[in-house]
Design a protein around this motif. Structure first.
Motif, PDB file in Angstrom:
ATOM      1  N   MET A  55      16.624  -5.625   1.612  1.00  0.00           N
ATOM      2  CA  MET A  55      15.421  -6.473   1.581  1.00  0.00           C
ATOM      3  C   MET A  55      14.227  -5.777   2.242  1.00  0.00           C
ATOM      4  N   THR A  56      14.478  -5.213   3.425  1.00  0.00           N
ATOM      5  CA  THR A  56      13.342  -4.616   4.146  1.00  0.00           C
ATOM      6  C   THR A  56      12.843  -3.351   3.454  1.00  0.00           C
ATOM      7  N   GLN A  57      13.748  -2.592   2.827  1.00  0.00           N
ATOM      8  CA  GLN A  57      13.300  -1.385   2.117  1.00  0.00           C
ATOM      9  C   GLN A  57      12.533  -1.740   0.848  1.00  0.00           C
ATOM     10  N   THR A  58      13.001  -2.755   0.140  1.00  0.00           N
ATOM     11  CA  THR A  58      12.319  -3.168  -1.084  1.00  0.00           C
ATOM     12  C   THR A  58      10.908  -3.664  -0.771  1.00  0.00           C
ATOM     13  N   ILE A  59      10.790  -4.536   0.217  1.00  0.00           N
ATOM     14  CA  ILE A  59       9.476  -5.070   0.573  1.00  0.00           C
ATOM     15  C   ILE A  59       8.621  -3.999   1.243  1.00  0.00           C
ATOM     16  N   GLY A  60       9.250  -3.173   2.082  1.00  0.00           N
ATOM     17  CA  GLY A  60       8.500  -2.121   2.765  1.00  0.00           C
ATOM     18  C   GLY A  60       7.891  -1.130   1.808  1.00  0.00           C
ATOM     19  N   TYR A  61       8.678  -0.633   0.867  1.00  0.00           N
ATOM     20  CA  TYR A  61       8.126   0.299  -0.117  1.00  0.00           C
ATOM     21  C   TYR A  61       7.084  -0.388  -0.993  1.00  0.00           C
ATOM     22  N   GLY A  62       7.320  -1.650  -1.329  1.00  0.00           N
ATOM     23  CA  GLY A  62       6.350  -2.363  -2.154  1.00  0.00           C
ATOM     24  C   GLY A  62       5.006  -2.502  -1.486  1.00  0.00           C
ATOM     25  N   VAL A  63       5.001  -2.800  -0.174  1.00  0.00           N
ATOM     26  CA  VAL A  63       3.752  -3.058   0.543  1.00  0.00           C
ATOM     27  C   VAL A  63       3.128  -1.770   1.068  1.00  0.00           C
ATOM     28  N   LEU A  64       3.926  -0.920   1.701  1.00  0.00           N
ATOM     29  CA  LEU A  64       3.393   0.263   2.385  1.00  0.00           C
ATOM     30  C   LEU A  64       3.196   1.455   1.458  1.00  0.00           C
ATOM     31  N   TYR A  65       3.799   1.431   0.284  1.00  0.00           N
ATOM     32  CA  TYR A  65       3.752   2.612  -0.598  1.00  0.00           C
ATOM     33  C   TYR A  65       3.154   2.294  -1.969  1.00  0.00           C
ATOM     34  N   TYR A  66       3.841   1.441  -2.732  1.00  0.00           N
ATOM     35  CA  TYR A  66       3.445   1.267  -4.131  1.00  0.00           C
ATOM     36  C   TYR A  66       2.173   0.454  -4.315  1.00  0.00           C
ATOM     37  N   ALA A  67       1.891  -0.485  -3.428  1.00  0.00           N
ATOM     38  CA  ALA A  67       0.738  -1.364  -3.618  1.00  0.00           C
ATOM     39  C   ALA A  67      -0.584  -0.612  -3.603  1.00  0.00           C
ATOM     40  N   PHE A  68      -0.610   0.548  -2.970  1.00  0.00           N
ATOM     41  CA  PHE A  68      -1.870   1.277  -2.819  1.00  0.00           C
ATOM     42  C   PHE A  68      -2.548   1.537  -4.162  1.00  0.00           C
ATOM     43  N   SER A  69      -1.770   1.881  -5.180  1.00  0.00           N
ATOM     44  CA  SER A  69      -2.366   2.228  -6.472  1.00  0.00           C
ATOM     45  C   SER A  69      -3.132   1.050  -7.064  1.00  0.00           C
ATOM     46  N   VAL A  70      -2.694  -0.188  -6.782  1.00  0.00           N
ATOM     47  CA  VAL A  70      -3.384  -1.362  -7.307  1.00  0.00           C
ATOM     48  C   VAL A  70      -4.725  -1.560  -6.599  1.00  0.00           C
ATOM     49  N   PHE A  71      -4.791  -1.186  -5.327  1.00  0.00           N
ATOM     50  CA  PHE A  71      -6.020  -1.379  -4.550  1.00  0.00           C
ATOM     51  C   PHE A  71      -7.028  -0.244  -4.734  1.00  0.00           C
ATOM     52  N   LEU A  72      -6.644   0.810  -5.416  1.00  0.00           N
ATOM     53  CA  LEU A  72      -7.494   2.004  -5.509  1.00  0.00           C
ATOM     54  C   LEU A  72      -8.858   1.688  -6.102  1.00  0.00           C
ATOM     55  N   ALA A  73      -8.891   1.021  -7.250  1.00  0.00           N
ATOM     56  CA  ALA A  73     -10.165   0.748  -7.919  1.00  0.00           C
ATOM     57  C   ALA A  73     -11.063  -0.193  -7.111  1.00  0.00           C
ATOM     58  N   PRO A  74     -10.564  -1.347  -6.643  1.00  0.00           N
ATOM     59  CA  PRO A  74     -11.454  -2.218  -5.865  1.00  0.00           C
ATOM     60  C   PRO A  74     -11.900  -1.594  -4.546  1.00  0.00           C
ATOM     61  N   ALA A  80       4.064   4.143  10.755  1.00  0.00           N
ATOM     62  CA  ALA A  80       4.961   3.012  10.500  1.00  0.00           C
ATOM     63  C   ALA A  80       5.956   3.334   9.387  1.00  0.00           C
ATOM     64  N   SER A  81       5.506   4.002   8.347  1.00  0.00           N
ATOM     65  CA  SER A  81       6.396   4.349   7.231  1.00  0.00           C
ATOM     66  C   SER A  81       7.536   5.243   7.691  1.00  0.00           C
ATOM     67  N   ALA A  82       7.222   6.203   8.546  1.00  0.00           N
ATOM     68  CA  ALA A  82       8.273   7.082   9.073  1.00  0.00           C
ATOM     69  C   ALA A  82       9.308   6.298   9.867  1.00  0.00           C
ATOM     70  N   MET A  83       8.897   5.182  10.467  1.00  0.00           N
ATOM     71  CA  MET A  83       9.784   4.396  11.320  1.00  0.00           C
ATOM     72  C   MET A  83      10.618   3.373  10.562  1.00  0.00           C
ATOM     73  N   VAL A  84      10.228   3.043   9.317  1.00  0.00           N
ATOM     74  CA  VAL A  84      10.895   1.910   8.664  1.00  0.00           C
ATOM     75  C   VAL A  84      11.440   2.192   7.270  1.00  0.00           C
ATOM     76  N   LEU A  85      11.067   3.288   6.622  1.00  0.00           N
ATOM     77  CA  LEU A  85      11.475   3.479   5.227  1.00  0.00           C
ATOM     78  C   LEU A  85      12.796   4.245   5.137  1.00  0.00           C
ATOM     79  N   TYR A  86      13.028   4.969   4.056  1.00  0.00           N
ATOM     80  CA  TYR A  86      14.365   5.456   3.744  1.00  0.00           C
ATOM     81  C   TYR A  86      15.055   6.254   4.852  1.00  0.00           C
ATOM     82  N   GLU A  87      14.328   7.194   5.490  1.00  0.00           N
ATOM     83  CA  GLU A  87      15.016   8.092   6.424  1.00  0.00           C
ATOM     84  C   GLU A  87      15.737   7.333   7.545  1.00  0.00           C
TER      85      GLU A  87
END
Length: 385
Positions: free
Chosen positions: A1-20, A96-103
């Motif tokens: 759960m935490t990896q799915t939400i963490g990657y979704g918020v801290l990693y993948y969401a950025f591309s959606v915010f790029l244009a605005p 934060a990503s280094a502390m909570v994601l896959y590694e």
């Protein structure tokens, strides 16, 4: 759960915010995207230290703190009014990503499970978290459309904080071990790490997973534009690129199954070689629909298998005592490659063309395959487990 939400918020969401963000922060696409690259590089720099901390103290405190830090960073991101503020926020996102994601998550699993249970746990984690982009890209797009990008970030921060902080703080725990003096365990860990980094096997793993990370990141960035360059429609290009996510799940299932019967390093080397063939063939046959699909199928089989293979190879050779410390050192190189390779590839396409870049990608995959083959031929050292 935490990896799915963490990657979704801290990693993948950025591309959606790029244009605005580009519109509101008055910056070019490159300037805004540089914030994400900065976060990935910061994550790479932090990886060795995070690995040592996980080995010494476990994942609970570190990952709970990282979740809180990530939540605060996303909230601060929603208030950024200039590029310098954005860059400052993404320094914190990288930490934060280094502390909570896959590694660190892999390190927790490696310390808790043994043998087949460990392989199954890693497979379950990577398969479920592999759907992070499928869930959070459309969800983030809907939030931005409904509430604007700043309020969307507030919602995502709350979703992440309310899930990850309590789960990391109250669910993660150390595996019960026979009592061992902390000082003795620390000396043992230091001995293993020093011996590993002075020997050939460890650096063959560094070469393999660094080269492969750079190749995969390059394809992830360039595939759609290259298929359009080959006269395919944008819809077709996006659809074919979308196969990569599905194939990453397939590749992980196949790899886990084969590793129970065949040497893990050889299994990964064969798949990396298939990826090299796919990259080499893409400029030759990619202008046809069957050719493009076939090349993507070949390359996609290797998406994500390093997440399955690296923990297995490290624990078989070095045991679990110093796993996170060694994985953190490899992550420094592989994450750096993941951050810098796409930017280099985009620049190279303007100088030498897509075909030459695909040849470079194929060469990186072959280098990774050769490094793992050489690694497999080396005898295993006797280390504490």
């Amino acid at each position: 759960m935490t990896q799915t939400i963490g990657y979704g918020v801290l990693y993948y969401a950025f591309s959606v915010f790029l244009a605005p963000m580009q519109r509101d922060l008055v910056g070019s696409g490159t300037q805004v995207a540089a914030a994400f690259t900065l976060a990935v590089l910061i994550s790479a720099l932090c990886a060795p230290l995070v690995g040592r901390l996980v080995d010494a103290r476990g994942g609970r405190g570190l990952m709970a703190t990282g979740s809180a830090l990530g939540t605060l960073a996303v909230l601060a991101w929603s208030r950024a009014d200039s590029l310098p503020q954005l860059y400052a926020v993404f320094v914190v996102v990288g930490i934060a990503s280094a502390m909570v994601l896959y590694e660190p998550a892999f390190a927790v699993i490696v310390s808790w499970f043994d043998g087949t249970s460990r392989a199954n746990a890693l497979l379950a984690l990577t398969i479920v978290a592999g759907f992070a982009s499928s869930i959070f890209l459309p969800l983030t797009g809907l939030l931005v459309e409904s509430y604007g990008w700043r309020h969307a970030l507030v919602v995502l921060a709350l979703v992440y904080g309310l899930s990850a902080i309590p789960l990391h703080a109250f669910v993660l725990r150390h595996r019960p071990h026979p009592p061992v003096k902390a000082a003795a365990l620390s000396r043992e860990r230091t001995t293993i790490v020093r011996a590993a980094v002075r020997a050939r096997p460890f650096w063959l793993l560094v070469i393999a997973f660094t080269a492969h990370s750079g190749a995969v990141a390059t394809i992830a960035i360039l595939l759609i534009t290259y298929l359009v360059h080959l006269d395919h429609s944008p819809i077709f290009a996006a659809g074919v690129a979308g196969l990569l996510g599905v194939l990453s799940v397939t590749g992980r299932l196949v790899t886990t199954g084969l590793q129970r019967r065949l040497p893990a390093a050889i299994v990964a080397a064969v798949i990396f070689t298939l990826q090299a063939i796919g990259a080499l063939l893409l400029p030759l046959v990619g202008d046809s629909v069957p050719g493009a699909i076939g090349c993507v199928l070949l390359f996609g089989l290797g998406f994500g298998i390093d997440a399955i293979t690296q923990p297995y190879l490290l624990t078989v050779r070095y045991g679990t005592i110093a796993y996170a410390s060694l994985a953190g050192r490899i992550a420094f190189f592989s994450i750096t490659a993941r951050a810098t390779a796409p930017l280099s590839a985009v620049a190279l396409t303007q100088l030498i063309g897509y075909g030459s870049v695909m040849t470079t990608v194929a060469s990186a995959c072959l280098a990774a395959a050769l490094a793992l083959t050489a690694y497999h031929r080396l005898p295993l050292s006797q280390v504490p487990t």
